[in-house]
Design an enzyme around this catalytic site. Structure first.
Site, PDB file in Angstrom:
ATOM      1  N   ALA A  38       0.843  -1.199   0.000  1.00  0.00           N
ATOM      2  CA  ALA A  38       0.000   0.000   0.000  1.00  0.00           C
ATOM      3  C   ALA A  38       0.875   1.244   0.000  1.00  0.00           C
ATOM      4  O   ALA A  38       0.494   2.278  -0.561  1.00  0.00           O
ATOM      5  CB  ALA A  38      -0.921  -0.005   1.211  1.00  0.00           C
ATOM      6  N   THR A  39       2.038   1.168   0.620  1.00  0.00           N
ATOM      7  CA  THR A  39       2.954   2.315   0.610  1.00  0.00           C
ATOM      8  C   THR A  39       3.263   2.709  -0.834  1.00  0.00           C
ATOM      9  O   THR A  39       3.216   3.883  -1.199  1.00  0.00           O
ATOM     10  CB  THR A  39       4.258   1.950   1.364  1.00  0.00           C
ATOM     11  OG1 THR A  39       3.912   1.636   2.716  1.00  0.00           O
ATOM     12  CG2 THR A  39       5.263   3.084   1.340  1.00  0.00           C
ATOM     13  N   ASN A  77      -5.045   3.641  11.560  1.00  0.00           N
ATOM     14  CA  ASN A  77      -4.368   2.416  12.005  1.00  0.00           C
ATOM     15  C   ASN A  77      -4.025   2.425  13.489  1.00  0.00           C
ATOM     16  O   ASN A  77      -3.890   1.377  14.103  1.00  0.00           O
ATOM     17  CB  ASN A  77      -3.088   2.175  11.184  1.00  0.00           C
ATOM     18  CG  ASN A  77      -2.212   3.400  11.089  1.00  0.00           C
ATOM     19  OD1 ASN A  77      -2.670   4.471  10.687  1.00  0.00           O
ATOM     20  ND2 ASN A  77      -0.966   3.273  11.444  1.00  0.00           N
ATOM     21  N   GLN A 128      -6.816  -0.014   6.352  1.00  0.00           N
ATOM     22  CA  GLN A 128      -7.401  -0.608   7.561  1.00  0.00           C
ATOM     23  C   GLN A 128      -8.911  -0.795   7.437  1.00  0.00           C
ATOM     24  O   GLN A 128      -9.540  -1.346   8.351  1.00  0.00           O
ATOM     25  CB  GLN A 128      -7.088   0.263   8.787  1.00  0.00           C
ATOM     26  CG  GLN A 128      -5.603   0.406   9.086  1.00  0.00           C
ATOM     27  CD  GLN A 128      -4.971  -0.850   9.682  1.00  0.00           C
ATOM     28  OE1 GLN A 128      -5.664  -1.768  10.123  1.00  0.00           O
ATOM     29  NE2 GLN A 128      -3.659  -0.901   9.689  1.00  0.00           N
ATOM     30  N   SER A 182      -3.890  -2.931   1.077  1.00  0.00           N
ATOM     31  CA  SER A 182      -2.754  -3.829   1.296  1.00  0.00           C
ATOM     32  C   SER A 182      -3.284  -5.225   1.632  1.00  0.00           C
ATOM     33  O   SER A 182      -4.155  -5.357   2.502  1.00  0.00           O
ATOM     34  CB  SER A 182      -1.945  -3.289   2.475  1.00  0.00           C
ATOM     35  OG  SER A 182      -0.808  -4.074   2.690  1.00  0.00           O
ATOM     36  N   HIS A 205      -1.914  -7.736   3.213  1.00  0.00           N
ATOM     37  CA  HIS A 205      -1.587  -8.372   4.511  1.00  0.00           C
ATOM     38  C   HIS A 205      -2.393  -7.838   5.679  1.00  0.00           C
ATOM     39  O   HIS A 205      -2.289  -8.359   6.787  1.00  0.00           O
ATOM     40  CB  HIS A 205      -0.080  -8.318   4.777  1.00  0.00           C
ATOM     41  CG  HIS A 205       0.486  -6.997   5.194  1.00  0.00           C
ATOM     42  ND1 HIS A 205       0.789  -6.698   6.495  1.00  0.00           N
ATOM     43  CD2 HIS A 205       0.835  -5.901   4.469  1.00  0.00           C
ATOM     44  CE1 HIS A 205       1.320  -5.476   6.565  1.00  0.00           C
ATOM     45  NE2 HIS A 205       1.346  -4.973   5.344  1.00  0.00           N
ATOM     46  N   THR A 255       7.780  -7.613 -12.848  1.00  0.00           N
ATOM     47  CA  THR A 255       7.030  -8.861 -13.006  1.00  0.00           C
ATOM     48  C   THR A 255       6.141  -9.096 -11.798  1.00  0.00           C
ATOM     49  O   THR A 255       6.607  -9.036 -10.661  1.00  0.00           O
ATOM     50  CB  THR A 255       8.020 -10.035 -13.163  1.00  0.00           C
ATOM     51  OG1 THR A 255       8.869  -9.751 -14.267  1.00  0.00           O
ATOM     52  CG2 THR A 255       7.289 -11.352 -13.393  1.00  0.00           C
ATOM     53  N   CYS A 280       4.270   0.772  13.001  1.00  0.00           N
ATOM     54  CA  CYS A 280       5.211   1.527  12.166  1.00  0.00           C
ATOM     55  C   CYS A 280       5.905   2.580  13.011  1.00  0.00           C
ATOM     56  O   CYS A 280       7.113   2.712  12.988  1.00  0.00           O
ATOM     57  CB  CYS A 280       4.480   2.210  11.016  1.00  0.00           C
ATOM     58  SG  CYS A 280       3.494   1.076  10.070  1.00  0.00           S
TER      59      CYS A 280
HETATM   60  N1  PLP Z   1      -1.698   2.859   5.519  1.00  0.00           N
HETATM   61  C1  PLP Z   1      -2.104   2.381   6.694  1.00  0.00           C
HETATM   62  C2  PLP Z   1      -3.303   2.996   7.363  1.00  0.00           C
HETATM   63  C3  PLP Z   1      -1.428   1.321   7.305  1.00  0.00           C
HETATM   64  O1  PLP Z   1      -1.844   0.846   8.480  1.00  0.00           O
HETATM   65  C4  PLP Z   1      -0.307   0.774   6.645  1.00  0.00           C
HETATM   66  C5  PLP Z   1       0.496  -0.292   7.293  1.00  0.00           C
HETATM   67  O2  PLP Z   1       0.690  -0.283   8.492  1.00  0.00           O
HETATM   68  C6  PLP Z   1       0.066   1.293   5.395  1.00  0.00           C
HETATM   69  C7  PLP Z   1      -0.645   2.340   4.869  1.00  0.00           C
HETATM   70  C8  PLP Z   1       1.222   0.705   4.621  1.00  0.00           C
HETATM   71  O3  PLP Z   1       0.869  -0.557   4.130  1.00  0.00           O
HETATM   72  P1  PLP Z   1       1.968  -1.563   3.506  1.00  0.00           P
HETATM   73  O4  PLP Z   1       2.492  -2.348   4.648  1.00  0.00           O
HETATM   74  O5  PLP Z   1       1.225  -2.421   2.539  1.00  0.00           O
HETATM   75  O6  PLP Z   1       2.974  -0.710   2.830  1.00  0.00           O
END
Ligand code: PLP
Length: 357
Positions: A72-73, A139, A167, A184, A186, A222, A304
């Site tokens: 997601a980042t 989050n 989230q 994301s 995971h 890929t 994080c």
């Molecule tokens: N945005 C939110 C609200 C998150 O909680 C997170 C991960 O903790 C991210 C973005 C980033 O996700 P990813 O781990 O897929 O880069």
């Protein structure tokens, strides 16, 4: 070990794991194909990716396309840097994946939140704002933002609306009216290493990663059919189980709130994903608590933020003092958390906290 950190990551759903196995591909199977190759092995892999793309699309509103990314980042960076926006306005409690690129590359504005951790949907957008980014569910404290109204306001102001739904995806209805949505795998019982950006039809982006032109020219590299397949099935499961997953975490929340009755909940109680219980207790030494309660995986602030050693910008944004920030913990429940686990973890945490008195 009792796992209560479902905002940091979630266990892989057995159904997603099963779907991935066929695409890990040893030499005696055809599941190792490069989905961008033209031969049969490649076409099989490409077909699996497209099945997954359709499954992941169920997390989003109709009328857009799904671009797979590595996280997601990366999806959020693609949206922010690839949209051509120059004057973004973002909420003060966005994830670092939004705040850092904005700080790094833009003349951006930060929109405050109130003590409940909610942004005012009628907040004035600075003149010239061309992109608004507000997350669906925070989050760290779980608050659910008024993203539909904010998307409408952004559109009226001629700005794009980007929603970090990491989230919220698969837990709540998708944010209607958004132009771009990042998710994301995971965080919804899929594998780590894959995310997606949904882009509304008609919104154009410039790639930030260039190369072989994969993912509609927007994200070269890929794709992993195994990660796509796991993400697809996880998304399908999340959508199918949305109501039962929500009822389950509501039940766990009720029990935990009852057990932690002397503690203060951080963030609004009502507009909230109840799988996230952020709590504080005056004078608590959280670092000591975490090291004393070794059999429970839980977090001080966001995973994080604690990983980087930075104090939580979210708890500060809702007006907590340094002392209150340092006395806050986050318990994250999910689909596979049991009531017994919540009771046992609470007993261990409460006993260790009481021992600090
Ligand atoms: N945005 C939110 C609200 C998150 O909680 C997170 C991960 O903790 C991210 C973005 C980033 O996700 P990813 O781990 O897929 O880069």
């Amino acid at each position: 070990m009792i796992y209560l950190d479902c905002q940091a990551t979630t266990p892989l759903a057995p159904e997603a794991r099963e779907a991935m196995l066929a695409w890990l591909g040893g030499p005696d199977s055809e599941g190792f194909g490069n989905p961008h190759s033209a031969h049969r092995v490649g076409r099989k892999a490409a077909a699996a990716v497209e099945v997954a793309r359709d499954q992941v699309a169920a997390l989003f509103p109709p009328g857009g396309r799904v671009i797979f990314t590595g996280s997601a980042t990366e999806a959020l960076n693609l949206a922010l840097l690839g949209s051509g926006a120059c004057r973004p306005a973002v909420s003060a409690i966005e994830h670092a994946a939004v705040l850092d690129p904005v700080e790094w590359g833009f003349d951006g504005a930060v929109l405050p939140v109130n003590a409940d951790g909610l942004i005012d949907a009628e907040i004035a957008l600075p003149d010239g704002t061309d992109l608004v980014a507000v997350m669906q569910v925070n989050n760290e404290i779980g608050t659910v933002q008024p993203v539909e109204r904010l998307a409408e306001r952004a559109r009226q102001a001629g700005a794009l609306f980007l929603c970090d739904a990491v989230q919220g995806a698969g837990k709540l209805a998708p944010p209607a009216g958004a132009d771009m949505i990042a998710v994301s795998a995971h965080k919804l019982y899929g594998p780590k290493g894959i995310g997606a950006l949904w882009v509304r039809d008609g919104v154009s982006l410039t790639p930030i990663i260039r190369g072989g032109g994969q993912e509609q020219g927007l994200r070269s590299g890929t794709l992993s059919p195994a990660l796509c397949a796991g993400f697809g099935v996880a998304a399908q499961q999340a959508v199918a189980r949305m109501e039962s997953d929500r009822a389950h975490v509501d039940k766990l929340w009720d029990k935990a709130v009852e057990l932690f009755s002397g503690w203060t909940v951080n963030g609004c109680i009502d507009n909230r994903w109840r799988g996230n219980l952020s709590l504080r207790r005056e004078g608590l030494d959280v670092a000591r608590l975490i090291s004393d309660v070794r059999d429970v995986a839980f977090s001080a602030g966001s995973a994080c933020a604690s990983g980087s050693g930075r104090p939580s910008h979210v708890l500060r944004a809702i007006g907590l003092s340094d002392r209150q920030v340092k006395s806050s913990i986050r318990l994250g429940f999910g689909r596979y958390t049991t009531l017994d686990e919540v009771e046992e973890a609470s007993r261990l945490i409460l006993a260790a906290a009481a021992a600090q008195d």
